[in-house]
Design a protein around this motif. Structure first.
Motif, PDB file in Angstrom:
ATOM      1  N   THR A  88       0.715  -1.126   0.142  1.00 52.58           N
ATOM      2  CA  THR A  88      -0.011   0.060  -0.059  1.00 52.58           C
ATOM      3  C   THR A  88       0.829   1.270  -0.019  1.00 52.58           C
ATOM      4  O   THR A  88       0.703   2.052  -0.835  1.00 52.58           O
ATOM      5  CB  THR A  88      -0.747  -0.055   1.042  1.00 52.58           C
ATOM      6  OG1 THR A  88      -1.546  -1.440   1.246  1.00 52.58           O
ATOM      7  CG2 THR A  88      -2.056   1.188   1.139  1.00 52.58           C
ATOM      8  N   LEU A  89       1.811   0.996   0.955  1.00 56.17           N
ATOM      9  CA  LEU A  89       2.649   2.546   0.982  1.00 56.17           C
ATOM     10  C   LEU A  89       3.852   2.525   0.015  1.00 56.17           C
ATOM     11  O   LEU A  89       3.689   3.398  -0.846  1.00 56.17           O
ATOM     12  CB  LEU A  89       3.167   2.729   2.387  1.00 56.17           C
ATOM     13  CG  LEU A  89       4.030   3.896   2.610  1.00 56.17           C
ATOM     14  CD1 LEU A  89       3.074   5.035   2.645  1.00 56.17           C
ATOM     15  CD2 LEU A  89       4.597   3.816   4.152  1.00 56.17           C
ATOM     16  N   LEU A  90       4.446   1.714   0.011  1.00 58.16           N
ATOM     17  CA  LEU A  90       5.782   1.606  -1.063  1.00 58.16           C
ATOM     18  C   LEU A  90       5.472   1.492  -2.423  1.00 58.16           C
ATOM     19  O   LEU A  90       6.239   1.760  -3.320  1.00 58.16           O
ATOM     20  CB  LEU A  90       7.133   0.827  -0.449  1.00 58.16           C
ATOM     21  CG  LEU A  90       7.541   1.212   0.795  1.00 58.16           C
ATOM     22  CD1 LEU A  90       9.022   0.341   0.887  1.00 58.16           C
ATOM     23  CD2 LEU A  90       7.837   2.684   1.165  1.00 58.16           C
ATOM     24  N   GLN A  91       4.385   0.475  -2.420  1.00 57.54           N
ATOM     25  CA  GLN A  91       4.034  -0.045  -3.782  1.00 57.54           C
ATOM     26  C   GLN A  91       5.359  -0.659  -4.453  1.00 57.54           C
ATOM     27  O   GLN A  91       5.550  -0.668  -5.794  1.00 57.54           O
ATOM     28  CB  GLN A  91       3.521   1.147  -4.867  1.00 57.54           C
ATOM     29  CG  GLN A  91       1.921   1.879  -4.320  1.00 57.54           C
ATOM     30  CD  GLN A  91       1.854   3.011  -5.046  1.00 57.54           C
ATOM     31  OE1 GLN A  91       2.067   3.194  -6.130  1.00 57.54           O
ATOM     32  NE2 GLN A  91       1.199   4.009  -4.225  1.00 57.54           N
ATOM     33  N   SER A  92       5.964  -1.270  -3.471  1.00 59.82           N
ATOM     34  CA  SER A  92       7.408  -1.684  -3.775  1.00 59.82           C
ATOM     35  C   SER A  92       7.359  -2.811  -4.930  1.00 59.82           C
ATOM     36  O   SER A  92       6.632  -3.807  -4.901  1.00 59.82           O
ATOM     37  CB  SER A  92       7.977  -2.174  -2.719  1.00 59.82           C
ATOM     38  OG  SER A  92       9.271  -2.592  -2.759  1.00 59.82           O
ATOM     39  N   THR A  93       8.447  -2.646  -5.948  1.00 58.71           N
ATOM     40  CA  THR A  93       8.535  -3.622  -6.792  1.00 58.71           C
ATOM     41  C   THR A  93      10.274  -3.665  -7.099  1.00 58.71           C
ATOM     42  O   THR A  93      10.906  -2.911  -6.796  1.00 58.71           O
ATOM     43  CB  THR A  93       7.929  -3.217  -8.167  1.00 58.71           C
ATOM     44  OG1 THR A  93       8.439  -3.949  -9.448  1.00 58.71           O
ATOM     45  CG2 THR A  93       8.428  -1.617  -8.687  1.00 58.71           C
ATOM     46  N   GLU A  94      10.445  -4.914  -7.621  1.00 60.68           N
ATOM     47  CA  GLU A  94      12.114  -5.149  -7.790  1.00 60.68           C
ATOM     48  C   GLU A  94      12.118  -4.842  -9.203  1.00 60.68           C
ATOM     49  O   GLU A  94      13.528  -4.763  -9.584  1.00 60.68           O
ATOM     50  CB  GLU A  94      12.389  -6.463  -7.438  1.00 60.68           C
ATOM     51  CG  GLU A  94      12.341  -6.684  -5.973  1.00 60.68           C
ATOM     52  CD  GLU A  94      12.864  -7.945  -5.425  1.00 60.68           C
ATOM     53  OE1 GLU A  94      13.246  -9.071  -6.375  1.00 60.68           O
ATOM     54  OE2 GLU A  94      12.983  -8.311  -4.222  1.00 60.68           O
ATOM     55  N   SER A  95      11.395  -4.486  -9.958  1.00 65.42           N
ATOM     56  CA  SER A  95      11.558  -4.188 -11.431  1.00 65.42           C
ATOM     57  C   SER A  95      11.854  -2.688 -11.573  1.00 65.42           C
ATOM     58  O   SER A  95      11.496  -1.711 -11.085  1.00 65.42           O
ATOM     59  CB  SER A  95      10.257  -4.484 -12.185  1.00 65.42           C
ATOM     60  OG  SER A  95      10.481  -3.561 -13.381  1.00 65.42           O
ATOM     61  N   ILE A  96      12.805  -2.524 -12.359  1.00 70.17           N
ATOM     62  CA  ILE A  96      13.647  -1.196 -12.588  1.00 70.17           C
ATOM     63  C   ILE A  96      12.582  -0.312 -13.189  1.00 70.17           C
ATOM     64  O   ILE A  96      12.538   0.935 -13.036  1.00 70.17           O
ATOM     65  CB  ILE A  96      14.875  -1.361 -13.557  1.00 70.17           C
ATOM     66  CG1 ILE A  96      15.939  -0.478 -12.841  1.00 70.17           C
ATOM     67  CG2 ILE A  96      14.669  -0.889 -14.847  1.00 70.17           C
ATOM     68  CD1 ILE A  96      17.313  -0.916 -13.023  1.00 70.17           C
ATOM     69  N   SER A  97      11.593  -0.825 -13.639  1.00 72.93           N
ATOM     70  CA  SER A  97      10.691   0.171 -14.305  1.00 72.93           C
ATOM     71  C   SER A  97       9.734   0.714 -13.307  1.00 72.93           C
ATOM     72  O   SER A  97       9.002   1.695 -13.798  1.00 72.93           O
ATOM     73  CB  SER A  97       9.609  -0.980 -15.225  1.00 72.93           C
ATOM     74  OG  SER A  97       9.050  -1.806 -14.240  1.00 72.93           O
ATOM     75  N   GLY A  98       9.721   0.360 -12.245  1.00 70.63           N
ATOM     76  CA  GLY A  98       9.228   0.884 -11.119  1.00 70.63           C
ATOM     77  C   GLY A  98       9.372   2.413 -10.906  1.00 70.63           C
ATOM     78  O   GLY A  98       8.860   3.257 -10.233  1.00 70.63           O
ATOM     79  N   ILE A  99      10.651   2.701 -11.405  1.00 73.57           N
ATOM     80  CA  ILE A  99      11.125   4.246 -11.251  1.00 73.57           C
ATOM     81  C   ILE A  99      10.233   5.259 -11.785  1.00 73.57           C
ATOM     82  O   ILE A  99      10.089   6.226 -11.573  1.00 73.57           O
ATOM     83  CB  ILE A  99      12.460   4.247 -12.118  1.00 73.57           C
ATOM     84  CG1 ILE A  99      13.653   3.750 -11.077  1.00 73.57           C
ATOM     85  CG2 ILE A  99      12.643   5.819 -12.666  1.00 73.57           C
ATOM     86  CD1 ILE A  99      15.041   4.272 -11.416  1.00 73.57           C
TER      87      ILE A  99
END
Ligand code: PFF
Length: 495
Positions: free
Chosen positions: A131-142
């Motif tokens: 919910t908060l970080l919407q964290s992804t390990e994919s560089i496209s998350g930038i």
């Protein structure tokens, strides 16, 4: 150069140094390191690391900083002008730490607010990561920007700028005298409360029960030395810079002992609190401590909120106090990460303190926005591993060799001893800093490099490559840019 870079009193110096040392490493790293490296048995390598490395190295860094009363690169340049680049490497690396530290402060600032109404809901893990970080390990998350994190980070930058751009004593000195004692007081309240919880003893027994067999394991010795380097911010040019701001009559040896003691007492105190709380949680939930214990963001933003969820009404007091403590610990540390680079720029380019701090804070705030994206959390882990385990430790090994061998550390013994009311340095200190320290730190560095490289993904290796290029370019630029300060090239040693 502004000449307002001087502590108003010895107390300001000590408290600012304690504020720098006491940080997230004490709260979220140390309890786990202690637990996972033999519990009570860990105290043997830990105390050896403090006495053999922490105290002698801090004395060396303080002593040389005090001797030159100048910025880190200028002192290195005076020792040998060919090494100026090394003098920039550490302040720049520490500034890179600052940029991601602002992100952790931002996250914690959000949790201070959430803790008043347990805003993380019933599943703190999903709340934090998804919910908060919407964290992804994919560089496209930038590409996906998270405004709430950006706002929280910008607030932290504004606070840091407000304190740092003032004259040293007016800003950092005064703030340390208020925040560091406050941090200790709140921590005492939290720990006393935690110790009174049912199940606290379960946690403490688990934490301290010694596993003596591990003493023969090389890894726990590495862990102890690594912890002391990180926790005391050893060799990072911070202690050097702070000591260069001290007045003529400072008793640096006694100050070193006080600072090392305060830092280590604080982290052991934190361990009592963390494990009492985990013991309580274990009793309530029937889960084994081993399955609850964690470190880093997992401890602060997942394990703690989970405990607060079962703590009932008390959670509305202890929760905010805990997240405020983490904020204060982080703030007093982040304030120290800007000083080495800022003082170096003031020193070489004759900028005022206020102008330098304003420009560095603006630059840092803009760059830090990369962490306010969905890839931010992952990237932060990569940058942290690279800077702490590879770049800084390498700089520290070189610093130790330059200070001990080329500067000739024995030269400062009479000056330090003359002012010392406690410990006196002798031949033992020279042997430790010339032979034992460089070898030990080099071993910790090699261990760190192997560890990071073995556990790295391709993406991680790419980030490491980019960071290496950034560090080389920045170091070269700062070294090559012509100085506007005409004293920059003077060569005499100030003994
Ligand atoms: N010594 C700090 C801690 O234990 O949390 C961490 C730290 C602060 C490391 C500042 C490096 C630094 F430049």
């Amino acid at each position: 150069m502004s000449d307002k870079n001087e502590w108003g009193s010895n107390l300001s110096f000590i408290l600012a140094m304690v504020g720098s040392a006491v940080g997230l490493g004490n709260i979220w790293r140390y309890p786990y390191v202690l637990y996972s490296n033999g519990g009570g048995a860990f105290y043997i390598p830990y105390i050896v690391a403090i006495l053999l490395m922490g105290v002698p190295f801090l004395i060396l860094e303080y002593g040389v900083g005090y001797n030159y009363k100048s910025s880190f690169p200028k002192a290195i340049r005076k020792i040998n002008s060919k090494f100026e680049f090394l003098g920039w490497l550490l302040p720049i690396s520490v500034f890179i730490i600052m940029i991601y530290y602002s992100c952790i402060l931002g996250w914690d600032g959000i949790y201070v607010i959430l803790s008043f109404f347990k805003g993380w809901g019933a599943d703190p893990n999903t709340y934090f990561a998804t919910t908060l970080l919407q964290s992804t390990e994919s560089i496209s998350g930038i590409g996906s920007f998270i405004p709430v994190i950006a706002i929280a980070m910008l607030i932290s930058w504004a606070i840091v700028w407000y304190i740092s751009h003032k004259d040293l004593e007016e800003g950092l000195g005064k703030v340390s005298k208020i925040l560091v004692p406050l941090l200790f007081i709140i921590m005492v309240v939290i720990v006393v409360f935690s110790l009174s919880l049912p199940g606290a003893m379960i946690g403490l027994n688990e934490l301290f029960s010694p596993d003596w067999s591990l003493l023969l394991d090389f890894n726990i010795w590495m862990a102890a030395f690594g912890q002391i380097i990180f926790s005391l911010s050893l060799g990072m040019s911070i202690a050097f810079t702070y000591a260069s701001y001290t007045g003529e009559s400072s008793d640096l040896i006694t100050n070193t002992l006080s600072i090392a003691f305060a830092n280590c007492a604080f982290e052991n105190f934190c361990a009592l609190g963390v494990f009492s709380i985990l013991g309580y949680m274990s009793l309530e939930s029937g889960t084994a401590i081993a399955d609850l214990v964690t470190q880093g963001t997992g401890l602060v933003f997942v394990a703690y909120p989970t405990v607060l969820n079962v703590l009932g009404q008390y959670a509305y007091i202890i929760g905010p106090l805990f997240f405020i403590t983490v904020y204060l610990a982080g703030l007093t540390s982040i304030l120290s990460t800007i000083e080495p680079l800022a003082f170096s720029i003031q020193n070489k380019f004759t900028w005022s303190r206020s102008k330098t701090m304003t420009i560095l804070c603006l630059l840092g705030a803009v760059l830090s926005m990369i962490y306010a994206t969905a890839f931010g959390g992952t990237l932060l882990g990569y940058v942290d591993a690279y800077i702490n385990q590879i770049a800084i430790l390498l700089g520290v090994v070189f610093e130790c060799i330059v200070f001990a061998w080329i500067f000739k550390c024995e030269n400062i013994i009479p000056v330090l001893n003359k002012r010392s009311k406690t410990l006196k340095l002798g031949k033992w200190w020279t042997v430790v800093v010339k032979y034992i320290l460089p070898i030990f730190i080099a071993i910790v560095w090699i261990g760190g490099v192997l560890d990071v490289i073995n556990s790295s993904s391709n993406d991680q290796l790419i980030v490491f490559g980019i960071l290496t290029v950034i560090l080389i370019v920045l170091t070269a630029v700062f070294t090559k840019l012509p100085a506007t300060n005409k004293d920059w090239d003077e060569t005499e040693n100030r003994l």
